[in-house]
Design a protein around this motif. Structure first.
Motif, PDB file in Angstrom:
ATOM      1  N   ASP A 104       0.827  -1.205   0.000  1.00  0.00           N
ATOM      2  CA  ASP A 104       0.000   0.000   0.000  1.00  0.00           C
ATOM      3  C   ASP A 104       0.869   1.266   0.000  1.00  0.00           C
ATOM      4  OD1 ASP A 104       0.875  -0.735   2.558  1.00  0.00           O
ATOM      5  OD2 ASP A 104      -0.745   0.369   3.543  1.00  0.00           O
ATOM      6  N   TYR A 105       2.042   1.177   0.600  1.00  0.00           N
ATOM      7  CA  TYR A 105       2.958   2.320   0.613  1.00  0.00           C
ATOM      8  C   TYR A 105       3.398   2.669  -0.806  1.00  0.00           C
ATOM      9  CZ  TYR A 105       7.209   5.048   1.453  1.00  0.00           C
ATOM     10  OH  TYR A 105       8.184   6.027   1.438  1.00  0.00           O
ATOM     11  N   ALA A 106       3.612   1.647  -1.638  1.00  0.00           N
ATOM     12  CA  ALA A 106       4.011   1.886  -3.023  1.00  0.00           C
ATOM     13  C   ALA A 106       2.907   2.620  -3.778  1.00  0.00           C
ATOM     14  CB  ALA A 106       4.352   0.565  -3.705  1.00  0.00           C
ATOM     15  N   TYR A 107       1.653   2.215  -3.557  1.00  0.00           N
ATOM     16  CA  TYR A 107       0.536   2.917  -4.194  1.00  0.00           C
ATOM     17  C   TYR A 107       0.462   4.371  -3.709  1.00  0.00           C
ATOM     18  CZ  TYR A 107      -1.499  -1.325  -6.229  1.00  0.00           C
ATOM     19  OH  TYR A 107      -1.724  -2.461  -6.984  1.00  0.00           O
ATOM     20  N   TYR A 108       0.671   4.558  -2.426  1.00  0.00           N
ATOM     21  CA  TYR A 108       0.614   5.905  -1.856  1.00  0.00           C
ATOM     22  C   TYR A 108       1.703   6.798  -2.450  1.00  0.00           C
ATOM     23  CZ  TYR A 108       0.978   9.607   1.673  1.00  0.00           C
ATOM     24  OH  TYR A 108       1.042  10.826   2.307  1.00  0.00           O
ATOM     25  N   MET A 109       2.912   6.271  -2.568  1.00  0.00           N
ATOM     26  CA  MET A 109       4.008   7.056  -3.110  1.00  0.00           C
ATOM     27  C   MET A 109       3.813   7.334  -4.592  1.00  0.00           C
ATOM     28  SD  MET A 109       5.915   7.981  -0.685  1.00  0.00           S
ATOM     29  CE  MET A 109       7.158   8.741  -1.735  1.00  0.00           C
ATOM     30  N   LYS A 110       3.150   6.443  -5.300  1.00  0.00           N
ATOM     31  CA  LYS A 110       2.824   6.723  -6.699  1.00  0.00           C
ATOM     32  C   LYS A 110       1.941   7.959  -6.794  1.00  0.00           C
ATOM     33  CE  LYS A 110       1.684   3.937  -9.917  1.00  0.00           C
ATOM     34  NZ  LYS A 110       0.952   2.923 -10.714  1.00  0.00           N
ATOM     35  N   GLY A 111       0.966   8.053  -5.899  1.00  0.00           N
ATOM     36  CA  GLY A 111       0.105   9.228  -5.891  1.00  0.00           C
ATOM     37  C   GLY A 111       0.874  10.498  -5.573  1.00  0.00           C
ATOM     38  N   LEU A 112       1.730  10.447  -4.551  1.00  0.00           N
ATOM     39  CA  LEU A 112       2.523  11.622  -4.194  1.00  0.00           C
ATOM     40  C   LEU A 112       3.439  12.044  -5.337  1.00  0.00           C
ATOM     41  CD1 LEU A 112       3.698  11.091  -0.496  1.00  0.00           C
ATOM     42  CD2 LEU A 112       1.896  12.596  -1.344  1.00  0.00           C
ATOM     43  N   ALA A 113       4.089  11.071  -5.963  1.00  0.00           N
ATOM     44  CA  ALA A 113       5.017  11.381  -7.048  1.00  0.00           C
ATOM     45  C   ALA A 113       4.281  11.958  -8.249  1.00  0.00           C
ATOM     46  CB  ALA A 113       5.793  10.127  -7.447  1.00  0.00           C
ATOM     47  N   ALA A 114       3.105  11.404  -8.545  1.00  0.00           N
ATOM     48  CA  ALA A 114       2.326  11.922  -9.673  1.00  0.00           C
ATOM     49  C   ALA A 114       1.877  13.347  -9.408  1.00  0.00           C
ATOM     50  CB  ALA A 114       1.112  11.026  -9.928  1.00  0.00           C
ATOM     51  N   SER A 136      -2.915  17.418 -15.795  1.00  0.00           N
ATOM     52  CA  SER A 136      -2.746  15.997 -16.100  1.00  0.00           C
ATOM     53  C   SER A 136      -2.131  15.245 -14.919  1.00  0.00           C
ATOM     54  CB  SER A 136      -1.877  15.819 -17.354  1.00  0.00           C
ATOM     55  OG  SER A 136      -0.613  16.434 -17.183  1.00  0.00           O
ATOM     56  N   GLN A 137      -1.171  15.866 -14.234  1.00  0.00           N
ATOM     57  CA  GLN A 137      -0.549  15.226 -13.080  1.00  0.00           C
ATOM     58  C   GLN A 137      -1.543  15.103 -11.934  1.00  0.00           C
ATOM     59  OE1 GLN A 137       2.385  13.891 -13.046  1.00  0.00           O
ATOM     60  NE2 GLN A 137       3.324  14.715 -14.886  1.00  0.00           N
ATOM     61  N   ALA A 138      -2.368  16.129 -11.752  1.00  0.00           N
ATOM     62  CA  ALA A 138      -3.372  16.083 -10.678  1.00  0.00           C
ATOM     63  C   ALA A 138      -4.380  14.961 -10.923  1.00  0.00           C
ATOM     64  CB  ALA A 138      -4.080  17.427 -10.574  1.00  0.00           C
ATOM     65  N   LYS A 139      -4.786  14.783 -12.169  1.00  0.00           N
ATOM     66  CA  LYS A 139      -5.730  13.711 -12.498  1.00  0.00           C
ATOM     67  C   LYS A 139      -5.097  12.341 -12.260  1.00  0.00           C
ATOM     68  CE  LYS A 139      -8.187  16.454 -15.965  1.00  0.00           C
ATOM     69  NZ  LYS A 139      -8.464  16.654 -17.410  1.00  0.00           N
ATOM     70  N   GLU A 140      -3.828  12.212 -12.636  1.00  0.00           N
ATOM     71  CA  GLU A 140      -3.129  10.945 -12.417  1.00  0.00           C
ATOM     72  C   GLU A 140      -2.998  10.656 -10.924  1.00  0.00           C
ATOM     73  OE1 GLU A 140       1.260   8.916 -13.273  1.00  0.00           O
ATOM     74  OE2 GLU A 140       0.660  10.736 -14.353  1.00  0.00           O
ATOM     75  N   ALA A 141      -2.649  11.687 -10.153  1.00  0.00           N
ATOM     76  CA  ALA A 141      -2.505  11.512  -8.707  1.00  0.00           C
ATOM     77  C   ALA A 141      -3.833  11.116  -8.082  1.00  0.00           C
ATOM     78  CB  ALA A 141      -1.984  12.799  -8.075  1.00  0.00           C
ATOM     79  N   PHE A 142      -4.917  11.750  -8.506  1.00  0.00           N
ATOM     80  CA  PHE A 142      -6.243  11.410  -7.976  1.00  0.00           C
ATOM     81  C   PHE A 142      -6.561   9.941  -8.247  1.00  0.00           C
ATOM     82  CE2 PHE A 142     -10.812  11.020  -7.959  1.00  0.00           C
ATOM     83  CZ  PHE A 142     -11.215  11.832  -6.918  1.00  0.00           C
ATOM     84  N   ALA A 143      -6.249   9.464  -9.451  1.00  0.00           N
ATOM     85  CA  ALA A 143      -6.513   8.065  -9.803  1.00  0.00           C
ATOM     86  C   ALA A 143      -5.684   7.115  -8.942  1.00  0.00           C
ATOM     87  CB  ALA A 143      -6.219   7.840 -11.286  1.00  0.00           C
ATOM     88  N   GLU A 144      -4.429   7.478  -8.668  1.00  0.00           N
ATOM     89  CA  GLU A 144      -3.565   6.620  -7.853  1.00  0.00           C
ATOM     90  C   GLU A 144      -4.066   6.571  -6.409  1.00  0.00           C
ATOM     91  OE1 GLU A 144      -1.495   4.713  -9.052  1.00  0.00           O
ATOM     92  OE2 GLU A 144      -1.000   5.547 -11.009  1.00  0.00           O
ATOM     93  N   PHE A 145      -4.430   7.712  -5.854  1.00  0.00           N
ATOM     94  CA  PHE A 145      -4.958   7.734  -4.487  1.00  0.00           C
ATOM     95  C   PHE A 145      -6.280   6.982  -4.402  1.00  0.00           C
ATOM     96  CE2 PHE A 145      -2.446  11.843  -3.886  1.00  0.00           C
ATOM     97  CZ  PHE A 145      -1.467  11.216  -3.136  1.00  0.00           C
TER      98      PHE A 145
END
Length: 290
Positions: A104-114, A136-145
């Motif tokens: 789950d930490y990896a998913y969380y960091m994907k959101g932060l990085a995006a 575009s980055q905000a949309k990607e981050a929202f999807a990851e979170f």
């Protein structure tokens, strides 16, 4: 002599590049290498932390610190503002260890990085309006979170992810209003009204809905669609009676009309060549976002 010189030069370059790398002995053991990498992380020396963790994994791919190093390298890339590399490292960990207790930490960091992907090291210290940046980055981050919250609702990172999703949703809604304001400046009134309607329909419960309704009202007024304009005004009055576009009597004050009611004398005298009326710009963030 002609042959020796290039060799000496290559040796000097190799020595210089070696001095820039992590200070780890060639015969260092796994634990020693891991502790050295931790020292770099604790000192926020993320570049050397990345190289140390990569070296540790290459020497001990199946060691007891291998999986932990793969997780920590995600954070090290993120700390070094290498956001794409952080996402790639997170994707790699998820692919290799989908059942890991800390995936789950990896998913969380994907959101932060995006979310931070469009920023540089100075963005954290200089005042910027993220709602006017590429989303575009905000949309990607929202999807990851959203993926993190859906897959791991009990994760210790889920609460922060939800809070960031609220912020990102507000940001995306405000960006739509900014685009509508741009369309007003270009005279694209239908496009502006459509942006306002999109906010009202798809970003409910965000502060930007108030401006979305005002955008719809103004756009429809300029298009001569008075019934639709009045519908938007009625909803605006009912839900946001203190919106800046409404007067004390709850009437919508259209500051910009096709008939030119608000045109200055200079504009009228020059047949519209000079001093044109300013197009409407809606931004009630100070009132509704505090």
């Amino acid at each position: 002599m002609k042959i020796i010189a290039p060799i000496l030069l290559a040796g000097a370059l190799a020595a210089c590049s070696g001095n820039d790398g992590p200070d780890i002995a060639a015969d260092a053991g796994e634990q020693q290498m891991y502790e050295e990498a931790q020292r770099y992380l604790n000192n926020s020396n993320y570049d050397l932390a990345v190289r140390s963790l990569q070296l540790l994994e290459s020497r001990y791919p199946f060691g007891k610190y291998a999986e932990q190093s793969q997780l920590e390298i995600i954070y090290a890339h993120y700390g070094a503002y290498e956001h794409e590399a952080a996402v790639e490292a997170a994707d790699r960990f998820i692919r290799l260890h989908p059942q890991h207790p800390n995936v789950d930490y990896a998913y969380y960091m994907k959101g932060l990085a995006a979310y931070s992907g469009g920023q540089d090291i100075f963005a954290r210290f200089l005042p910027t309006d993220d709602t006017k940046r590429d989303t575009s980055q905000a949309k990607e981050a929202f999807a990851e979170f959203a993926q993190l919250v859906s897959r791991f609702p009990a994760s210790p990172y889920a609460a922060d992810a939800r809070a960031r999703m609220v912020h990102l949703r507000n940001l995306l809604a405000r960006n739509e209003i900014n685009v509508a304001n741009y369309y007003f400046r270009r005279g694209a009134y239908l496009a502006a009204a459509n942006r306002g309607r999109y906010v009202v329909e798809h970003f409910q419960h965000t502060p930007a809905v108030a401006d979305g309704l005002a955008v719809m009202a103004q756009g429809y007024i300029l298009l001569g669609m008075n019934d639709l304009a009045q519908d938007a005004i009625d909803v605006l009055v009912l839900n946001y009676p203190d919106h800046p576009s409404l007067n004390r009597d709850g009437e919508f004050e259209s500051s910009y009309t096709l008939e030119g009611a608000q045109r200055s004398l200079i504009n009228k005298a020059t047949f519209g060549l000079f001093d044109p009326p300013e197009p409407p710009q809606f931004d009630s963030r100070e009132q509704y976002e505090g």
